[in-house]
Motif scaffolding. Structure first.
Motif, short mmCIF file in Angstrom:
data_model
loop_
_atom_site.label_atom_id
_atom_site.label_comp_id
_atom_site.label_asym_id
_atom_site.label_seq_id
_atom_site.Cartn_x
_atom_site.Cartn_y
_atom_site.Cartn_z
N MET A 125 0.84 -1.19 0.00
CA MET A 125 0.00 0.00 0.00
C MET A 125 0.89 1.25 0.00
N ALA A 126 0.66 2.13 -0.96
CA ALA A 126 1.45 3.34 -1.09
C ALA A 126 1.01 4.38 -0.06
N VAL A 127 1.97 5.11 0.42
CA VAL A 127 1.71 6.17 1.39
C VAL A 127 1.74 7.50 0.66
N ASN A 128 0.74 8.34 0.90
CA ASN A 128 0.75 9.67 0.33
C ASN A 128 1.49 10.59 1.30
N LEU A 129 2.72 10.95 0.94
CA LEU A 129 3.55 11.78 1.82
C LEU A 129 2.94 13.15 2.06
N TYR A 130 2.22 13.67 1.08
CA TYR A 130 1.63 15.00 1.22
C TYR A 130 0.52 14.99 2.27
N ASP A 131 -0.27 13.92 2.30
CA ASP A 131 -1.31 13.82 3.33
C ASP A 131 -0.67 13.79 4.72
N THR A 132 0.43 13.05 4.84
CA THR A 132 1.15 12.97 6.10
C THR A 132 1.71 14.34 6.48
#
Length: 115
Positions: free
Chosen positions: A1-8
């Motif tokens: 599952m890819a992590v959205n760094l911008y959301d973080t």
């Protein structure tokens, strides 16, 4: 599952805005801005700071006279309790941001540190 760094990152922004450090900084900044004399002193101090930083970035030498003037300006503004409180809050917030930056950069440090 890819992590959205911008959301973080936006989540971290929200957390910073809700932190005690940020709230104290905001309160101290508001107090300085409500006091015309303190605001004027603080604005002059910031302008001097920016001028010296700009000279450094352009590779220009800062004279001994400018250093002494900066030191006396710092001493003067720190005598104002509201400004001193604001500068203290800025320093705490800066330390937090520095620590967060170390955490964020850790994966790259781990990757390149092994070479």
């Amino acid at each position: 599952m890819a992590v959205n760094l911008y959301d973080t990152a936006y989540g971290l922004e929200t957390a910073i805005r809700q932190s005690d450090e940020y709230r104290h900084l905001q309160e101290a900044y508001t107090e300085v801005n409500k006091d015309p004399q303190a605001k004027q002193m603080f604005d002059q101090f910031r302008q001097m700071q920016m001028n010296l930083q700009q000279k450094q970035m352009m590779g220009q030498n800062i004279s001994e006279q400018e250093v002494q003037q900066a030191q006396s300006t710092v001493a003067l503004v720190q005598q104002n309790q509201k400004i001193a409180k604001l500068m203290e809050a800025e320093q705490r917030m800066s330390m937090v941001i520095g620590e967060l930056n170390k955490i964020i950069m850790k994966p790259l440090e781990d990757l390149y540190g092994n070479m």
